[in-house]
Scaffold this motif. Structure first.
Motif, PDB file in Angstrom:
ATOM      1  N   UNK A   1       0.995  -1.281  -0.072  1.00 30.10           N
ATOM      2  CA  UNK A   1       0.060  -0.141   0.035  1.00 30.10           C
ATOM      3  C   UNK A   1       0.902   1.343   0.098  1.00 30.10           C
ATOM      4  N   UNK A   2       1.876   1.122   0.963  1.00 32.17           N
ATOM      5  CA  UNK A   2       2.732   2.583   0.916  1.00 32.17           C
ATOM      6  C   UNK A   2       3.479   2.693  -0.330  1.00 32.17           C
ATOM      7  N   UNK A   3       4.144   1.810  -1.274  1.00 36.55           N
ATOM      8  CA  UNK A   3       4.795   1.710  -2.374  1.00 36.55           C
ATOM      9  C   UNK A   3       3.766   2.319  -3.413  1.00 36.55           C
ATOM     10  N   UNK A   4       2.631   1.462  -3.359  1.00 39.20           N
ATOM     11  CA  UNK A   4       1.712   2.112  -4.593  1.00 39.20           C
ATOM     12  C   UNK A   4       1.226   3.664  -4.070  1.00 39.20           C
ATOM     13  N   UNK A   5       0.874   3.898  -2.828  1.00 37.00           N
ATOM     14  CA  UNK A   5       0.668   5.111  -2.495  1.00 37.00           C
ATOM     15  C   UNK A   5       1.343   6.295  -3.054  1.00 37.00           C
ATOM     16  N   UNK A   6       2.709   6.082  -2.818  1.00 40.68           N
ATOM     17  CA  UNK A   6       3.435   7.183  -3.018  1.00 40.68           C
ATOM     18  C   UNK A   6       3.873   7.167  -4.645  1.00 40.68           C
ATOM     19  N   UNK A   7       3.842   5.735  -5.422  1.00 36.90           N
ATOM     20  CA  UNK A   7       4.072   6.027  -6.547  1.00 36.90           C
ATOM     21  C   UNK A   7       2.782   6.602  -7.309  1.00 36.90           C
ATOM     22  N   UNK A   8       1.687   6.319  -6.787  1.00 35.46           N
ATOM     23  CA  UNK A   8       0.488   7.035  -7.772  1.00 35.46           C
ATOM     24  C   UNK A   8       0.477   8.381  -7.272  1.00 35.46           C
ATOM     25  N   UNK A   9       0.679   8.751  -6.049  1.00 39.78           N
ATOM     26  CA  UNK A   9       0.706  10.093  -5.661  1.00 39.78           C
ATOM     27  C   UNK A   9       1.736  11.182  -6.602  1.00 39.78           C
TER      28      UNK A   9
END
Length: 1593
Positions: A367-375
């Motif tokens: 979730x953290x990887x995906x969150x920052x990636x999309x952000x």
């Protein structure tokens, strides 16, 4: 053996025996079959990258490197692949967790899915290689792999249904999902096959985008694959290059066409026009905000969806955290109690799967990887559209400037400073706004979601806490409205400051000559002080906003936790406490960010409100191309109608009708308008021999009052004839030219142009030159024709001037022609008109600054021979030299804005004999001049207009055809020679650029400007505040841990866990809630108070620093030598004063304060995690070291790109400033498109570093997001393991993960914040560099302070004086020796460029006197302080300069003289009548640059200003060049009387002006060739002065 190893032991029955029907065998068989396609595909997938790398290692061509395409279904394929990867990972986890519920290890439950995970990952790599190689046939193995995987996965699904597996079991759901995903992969492959037909004999050839064929195009974001886009892998190349060497613009290359200013402007303008039409139709006001959104709607929508996904992922983190803490609590409570093992195969449910702490930890990592990636991907898109919006706005502002009414510019309603602020600050505010466009609704969503989730965690106590947040929202809104009003005032004061700075820089030469530098710098700083006062007012509300946003979360947390026990029966548990704390942290971010967001949107709203009236402001009549039949018309051009005969009409009524019906749909009203306009056009017939006709024209310079400047004008300009316009100063000659060119407001009447011969060339009265080579100034965008060019050079007598320039005609001309004399500038401007192929040439007093010989030759060879006789062009010549009237075919005499007389000379002799008698003597002189000039032509004269000189010195006719078989090598050699000349003639220096890290010195300089004591106190306050915050969180942890143990169900009394370290002790006592609430309250209140003080001190200190840096820069710049201003474009200086100052004012304080807080927060987080779990440091330290290496790698590039960004902004501002100075010329030549294109090219070059900054910021953000997620994972893993072994409590697990989550965010902010600080500190570098440039020797040791009455006599002596403009240049005066007696009237004459003005500049020590000495009244001027010297002399410079203000202010800026003295000076200058007729007399407003007066009147005002000073020595440098001869003669008589006891040094080309002088000094090529009284010099028949006199008789 192998079977048991893969399948595991058999499941025991209930009675201990193996089951009769072993489910394991069938299950193991199905899982083994699913292993086949993945295990079979892996070798192929591993082999393909090796072959690919081997092949591409041999190919180095740019086409190979950038020849990729995106196959059909590209984005769908990658999205499905990513979902499939996640699903397969879940299958691995489900197998492991399910296996943990049964005895033994059954590898078949997870091994096939591990192999499947690897195979799916390699399938993605394989597809990437196939796509980038553009080999679609290689997709066939991938298609086979998907079909086999789907088939075997379907078999597993059938097996699960045969076992009657419940739908609540996770394995069934995952298998169904996998089958669907593999089916989708097959469909996508089929779609690709259908579109590309790669199995057919003639497959579809997919070609790369045309941008990729550009070898210099490296910014490939729009064309790369989805993974490369998401991870910004494509930008890695620039970081590699930037780390190895300082970046140059060549490393960045071009940007894609769709991201260039032209494309952005096209989209924006089309949207603007469409919405404007709709608004007009609905009688509504156009909303620029809707235009912003619609113009870039595609990226807007995508970024909005990504923002929503990021918010969902953000709020999943606290829920995952709660699950982890709950699992840790349960693990601690279970202690030694073993979990019951199931005897048969067990399939976990989704609840059991996601209730596992380790699964949740892995999920948090994803979730953290995906969150920052999309952000960061979403942020990249919004920032990109922000840059495109800025480029579109700047282009639209520039194009509007090209159309602006001259009335607006002359009336000061639109100033250069205002335009600069629109293009600089306003456009930048819109960029920042667009980059944060989704944050407002995202913040609201976050607050609502946070409130709802908090209610489920804490109940009604959370409602009370969140109620405080809701209550503060309208308070913040009210503050925002107040801040908006203050921002408007601040922007207005910024406009005033920039206007004064621009005025100061533009008039710097005059300010130095008059020793007014200090006064004008004080004016600038007074405007700055007003601006700073507004900043302080604004800061008060910003401090309040900052305090509210930082204190509100603390207060809300205090209220929620403090009232929890009151509203709930249970004690506060660790899971609820830290899930709630995490939610409060999430809600704190929008509140903390709220002030920034508020300021951003307030600034954007103010900018939009400022732009709206600007875009709607009045435009010039007969705009742009519309008045010319031979120029392509734009769709938005207005104010033109074509008659039946083909004549083009520029008339107000027709223009209004045209603009009306062009913008309406084809309805009845529009048809009626067209009919009316057509009927009006039919009445405008012209004679065939007339080029321009004005019928019953009344024109005005005033938009509001409509005061008539030209009355009842009826004029016909005859084709292919010379029309001469004469009249006294202020009679309306220049206004007549402006009226013809459509620059004035037409009150009534019409201006008509010939149907075919209507292109125009224009030579303004004040020559306007580009900051380009002399050749480029003459060709002015036309193709270079060497024969024509040489003929024009000869006709304008420019060859001798070109010969002495360092780079010949490739010499760079400074801004406003700073390195040319007045006569040279006029002849270059005239040469531009001659070189053009226009049908009509309008010349406004082009001969005023030329001496008799050169002026006569230019008139004879340039105007008469070249334009009239050879090329049969129509010429309108405004002049004060009446001797040329006899050679004209038509004469127009102006007086008081009316045509006094017109016709041929014979017509005027008959109609107005008195007027003709007043001209007779001068006309006779003109006839004699022509004869004398022929006899007295010297070697310095120009060649005949019909011949040019080749390289061997031989003459050849211009009409001769060039040789057809010219050698190409010779042409290349000529180009190399031109390049060499250009290098030699380079005037403007490249903008200085620092390389490497920002030096510590500049941080110290910034801190010193802010105040060292204040900086130290600020750091201490921030340190104390964060120390209290750590105490608050530890206090909460202890409280929650006590509540958790007190609220736990009954356990064996000898097996409880200590609240902090988990040691076994006796049963815990009851929780003293009051004790914890009092402690929590005390710590929170103390933190809130410190927050208030820290916020106030931070903002106020930074404002002080910005003020001090700006003041140091302004005071130093005005003291710089003139050479600095000669070689530095005005736009470059203005960029430092506006863009860099705005960065230090607004952005640097926020980022600096943010960075200080982030550093302390990181230290706090590391400290807390080290205390809770020391083992955390084992994994954290290497990652932090890696962080340091990554940020160092990133900053090396980011810093240099920011410097390139700063450097490339200056040409944009310089282009704006340059265009504003020559707007009439640009429009007359119809060069709007060329100049607009030039601006867009400069914008593209300026925006290229900005695009790269955005890309590498996202690159670093994504990678630091990955590392941060790993830190969270390590912190969670170490604390969970510690909790399992009883080392820490569950509360400490929550505290550790909470702070680890903060570390992830804060380390990211640290790297980006530090990089941003370095980028912004380059502005401090640039400002400081201008604060330390060398100045003139104002305070030289050994100065002699003369008496107050010095010079009392006015005796001037030159002793072997040699001067130069710079130490690197040759002398312009050599060994000049002369003595001017006290009270003597000295005339200085000589050919253009002989050094006359340089002699006067030497008197003021403006240029370098490297040999000899100059004394005044026996005192060597090099020992007199500069300010004293210049204040005791008075000069009337060649270029008249007036300042915005009143007439009184322009005459006496120090307000030392009485009204009587001012009126006396005006009377001497022949201006008393003019000023007395003005409405406000001495207090009448003077517009920017004195545009509301003619050039001649401006010269007279400068004369009056010099008279007011009453110095003993007066220098007049071509002071009467733009004044008619009658007024000039009157002035000379008055000067002889009023200044009979003063020394007057007069430079003039009109010999009559200096003929009555006591002494004549004749200069030639920088040397004195004659020096005596006029009578004695006239006795020398071969003397230079005698020849000049004869030429004027």
């Amino acid at each position: 053996m192998a079977d048991s190893l893969f399948c595991g032991p058999a499941y025991p029955s209930v009675n201990g025996n193996t089951t009769a029907v072993d489910v394991r065998t069938e299950e193991c068989l199905v899982d083994g079959l699913n292993l086949i396609p993945h295990a079979g595909y892996l070798p192929l997938a591993f082999l393909a990258p090796l072959l690919w790398r081997w092949k591409h290692g041999k190919e180095t061509g740019s086409e190979t490197q950038k020849g990729w395409v995106l196959f059909p279904g590209h984005y769908a394929r990658w999205i499905v692949a990513l979902v499939l990867l996640f699903t397969t990972l879940c299958e691995v986890g489900e197998g492991v967790v399910s296996d943990s519920y049964t005895p033994g290890h059954h590898i078949h439950l997870y091994l096939p899915w591990i192999v499947s995970l690897l195979a799916t990952l390699m399938a993605c790599v394989y597809y990437y290689q196939v796509e980038t190689s553009n080999k679609p046939r290689l997709l066939l193995p991938l298609c086979v792999y998907y079909v086999m995987s789907a088939g075997f996965k379907a078999a597993r699904l059938a097996h699960l249904y045969n076992r009657d597996v419940s739908s609540t079991r996770l394995r069934l759901s995952l298998t169904w999902t996998s089958v669907v995903l593999y089916a989708m992969c097959i469909v996508i492959e089929g779609y690709t096959l259908f579109k590309v037909k790669y199995l057919s004999a003639s497959p579809v050839q997919l070609k790369p985008h045309s941008d990729l064929k550009d070898d210099n195009m490296y910014y490939v974001f729009p064309y790369v694959t989805l993974p490369s886009r998401l991870t910004f892998w494509w930008a890695s190349f620039i970081l590699r290059v930037g780390y190895k060497e300082p970046l140059e613009m060549s490393h960045l290359g071009n940007i894609p066409k769709q991201m260039r200013a032209k494309a952005s402007y096209g989209v924006f303008k089309a949207t603007y026009d469409h919405d404007k039409e709709k608004a007009i139709a609905k009688n509504e006001k156009l909303s620029l905000w809707m235009v912003y959104m619609k113009a870039f709607s595609d990226a807007f929508v995508i970024a909005g969806i990504l923002r929503l996904l990021v918010d969902v992922l953000t709020f999943s983190t606290p829920l995952i955290l709660k699950g982890i803490v709950t699992w840790a609590t349960d693990s601690i409570k279970q202690g030694e109690v073993e979990r019951p093992m199931y005897q048969g195969p067990y399939l976990v449910t989704a609840g059991e799967f996601f209730g596992n702490g380790f699964i949740l930890l892995i999920l948090m990592l994803i979730v953290n990887i995906l969150r920052y990636q999309l952000d960061y991907f979403g942020a990249y898109l919004t920032f990109q559209q922000g840059v495109q919006l800025k480029a579109a706005i700047q282009t639209m502002i520039y194009n509007k400037v090209l159309k602006l009414s001259s009335c607006l510019l002359s009336s000061d309603k639109v100033t250069a400073g205002q335009v600069m602020n629109h293009a600089g600050m306003d456009a930048q505010q819109l960029l920042v706004m667009m980059s944060l466009i989704h944050n407002p609704w995202s913040m609201v969503l976050q607050l609502l979601a946070g409130c709802i989730l908090l209610y489920f965690q804490l109940g009604w106590s959370a409602v009370i806490g969140t109620l405080l947040i809701i209550i503060m929202s309208p308070v913040n809104y009210k503050i925002a409205r107040i801040t908006e009003r203050l921002t408007k005032k601040k922007m207005a004061t910024s406009d005033t400051r920039m206007k004064r700075i621009n005025e100061t820089i533009q008039a710097i030469k005059l300010l130095k000559l008059y020793a007014w530098e200090q006064m004008f710098s004080d004016k600038v700083l007074a405007a700055r002080n007003t601006e700073v006062k507004e900043m302080y007012k604004r800061a008060g509300w910003e401090i309040l906003t900052s305090f509210i946003t930082q204190a509100t979360p603390m207060a809300a947390t205090l209220i929620s936790f403090g009232t929890y026990e009151f509203f709930n029966e249970n004690s506060l548990t660790a899971a609820s406490a830290f899930a709630s704390l995490s939610l409060f942290n999430i809600m704190a971010f929008p509140l903390t960010f709220f002030p920034v967001l508020l300021r951003t949107f307030i600034n954007a709203a103010v900018a939009t409100k400022r732009l709206e009236p600007f875009f709607e402001s009045d435009e010039v009549e007969g705009l742009g191309n519309m008045c010319r039949h031979d120029v392509h018309c734009d769709e938005d051009d207005e104010s033109v109608e074509e008659t039946a005969d083909g004549d083009v009409v520029s008339e107000q009524k027709v223009g209004l009708l045209r603009s009306s019906y062009d913008k309406l749909h084809e309805d009845e009203n529009s048809i009626e308008l067209k009919q009316v306009a057509g009927e009006l056009s039919q009445t405008t017939n012209m004679a065939e021999d007339v080029a321009i006709e004005i019928r019953n024209g009344n024109f005005s310079w005033e938009l509001a009052t409509g005061t008539v400047a030209l009355h009842d004008i009826n004029l016909k300009v005859l084709k292919e004839k010379l029309t001469v316009v004469v009249g006294q100063v202020g009679s309306g000659k220049s206004s007549l030219c402006s009226a013809i060119l459509g620059e004035m407001r037409t009150l009534s009447g019409q201006v008509l142009w010939h149907k075919s011969q209507n292109s125009v060339a224009y030579g303004a009265q004040k020559p306007w030159l580009l900051n380009a080579t002399l050749r480029d100034n003459i060709t002015f965008g036309q193709p270079f024709d060497n024969a024509r060019y040489q003929k024009v050079i000869s006709a304008c007598c420019l060859q001798p001037d070109i010969d002495i320039l360092p780079g010949g005609d490739m010499t760079e001309i400074g801004e406003k022609g700073i390195n040319l004399s007045g006569g040279q500038k006029q002849r270059v401007s005239l040469a531009r008109a001659l070189y053009s192929n226009s049908d009509i040439v309008i010349l406004d007093d082009p001969l005023s600054a030329l001496d008799a010989h050169v002026g006569g030759d230019v008139f004879e060879h340039g105007i008469m021979a070249h334009l009239i006789n050879d090329e049969k062009r129509t010429v309108v010549l405004v002049t004060h030299k009446l001797q040329y009237l006899e050679e004209s075919q038509y004469v127009v005499a102006m007086e008081n804005g009316r045509i006094l007389a017109q016709g041929t000379m014979d017509d005027i002799r008959q109609s107005n004999p008195d007027l003709c008698d007043s001209w007779r003597e001068i006309i006779a002189q003109g006839i004699q001049e022509t004869q004398e000039r022929t006899r007295t032509s010297t070697s310095g004269s120009s060649l005949g207009a019909g011949s040019i000189t080749d390289e061997d010195g031989k003459n050849k006719e211009v009409g001769e055809e060039p040789e057809q078989d010219e050698d190409e090598e010779e042409e290349e050699e000529e180009e190399e020679v031109d390049e060499g000349k250009a290098a030699e003639g380079k005037l403007v220096k490249a903008e200085e650029r620092f390389v490497g890290s920002v030096r510590l010195q500049h941080y110290v300089i910034y801190a010193a400007a802010c105040g060292p004591i204040a900086v130290v106190l600020l750091l201490l306050l921030q340190l104390c505040k964060h120390g209290l915050q750590i105490g608050i969180d530890f206090w909460l942890s202890t409280w929650a841990s006590a509540g958790t143990m007190a609220g736990s169900p009954s356990e064996p009394q000898n097996s409880t866990v200590n609240q902090t370290m988990g040691n076994t002790t006796k049963a815990p006592p009851a929780v003293d809630v009051r004790y914890f609430i009092i402690g929590y309250t005390g710590l929170s209140v103390a933190a809130i108070v410190l927050t208030a003080f820290a916020s106030a001190l931070t903002i106020l200190t930074m404002i002080r620093g910005a003020k001090n840096l700006h003041e140091a820069m302004v005071r130093n710049v005005v003291l710089a030598p003139m050479r600095f201003f000669d070689t530095t474009p005005t736009g470059r200086v203005l960029n430092r004063m506006s863009e860099d100052t705005a960065t230090i004012d607004l952005r640097l304080p926020l980022i600096m304060e943010h960075l200080i807080r982030v550093v302390l927060l990181i230290c706090s987080a590391l400290l807390v995690n080290a205390v809770v779990t020391p083992y955390f440091l084992i994994g954290a330290v290497p990652i932090v070291v890696f962080y340091y290496m990554v940020q160092k790698y990133y900053r090396a590039t980011a810093r240099e790109i920011k410097r390139l960004d700063n450097i490339n902004k200056s040409p944009v501002f310089a282009h704006f400033s340059e265009t504003l100075g020559g707007l009439t010329t640009v429009r007359a030549y119809r060069m709007e498109k060329k100049f607009s294109t030039s601006l867009m090219d400069k914008l593209d070059r300026s925006n290229t570093p900005v695009y790269y900054t955005n890309a590498i910021s996202s690159w670093i953000g994504a990678r630091l997001g990955y590392l941060g997620a790993i830190i969270v994972f390590l912190a969670g893993l170490s604390s969970m393991l510690a909790a399992m072994f009883g080392s820490v409590s569950s509360a400490m697990v929550g505290l550790s993960i909470t702070y680890a989550l903060n570390i992830q965010m804060y380390l990211l902010w640290l790297v980006r914040g530090y990089a941003m600080i370095e980028m912004m500190m380059t502005s401090v570098e640039r400002v400081d560099s201008y604060s330390s440039i060398p100045t003139e020797p104002y305070n030289t040791d050994g100065n002699v302070i003369p008496d107050d009455n010095w010079p009392s006599k006015g005796e001037v002596t030159f002793e072997d004086v040699s001067v130069r403009y710079d130490k690197t240049l040759g002398p312009v005066l050599t060994d000049v020796s002369a003595t001017f007696e006290a009270g003597e009237k000295v005339g200085i004459c000589g050919r253009t460029g002989s050094g006359k003005s340089s002699l006067t500049l030497a008197l003021f020590r403006i240029i370098d006197n490297f040999k000899g000495k100059i004394t005044i009244d026996g005192l060597e001027i090099s020992r007199v302080p500069l300010t004293t010297l210049r204040s005791r002399l008075s000069i009337i410079p060649q270029d008249p300069v007036l300042f915005s203000g009143s007439v009184r202010y322009n005459l006496d800026p120090f307000d030392k003289c009485s009204d009587e003295e001012l009126w006396e000076a005006l009377e001497i200058a022949q201006l008393k009548t003019l000023v007395s007729e003005l409405p406000n007399k001495l207090d009448e407003a003077v517009s920017d640059g004195g545009e509301n007066f003619s050039v001649g009147q401006r010269q007279l005002f400068c004369l009056a200003r010099a008279f007011v000073r009453k110095c003993r020595i007066l220098i007049m440098d071509e002071a009467t060049a733009s004044i008619d001869m009658e007024t000039d003669s009157t002035l000379q008589n008055v000067i002889q009387t009023a200044f009979k006891d003063r020394t007057v040094i007069t430079i003039a080309h009109r010999i009559a002006t200096i003929l009555s002088s006591d002494r004549i000094l004749v200069l030639d090529q920088g040397k004195v060739v004659e020096n005596d009284s006029p009578d004695k010099l006239l006795t020398q028949p071969n003397g230079l002065f005698a020849s000049l006199v004869k030429a004027n008789k």
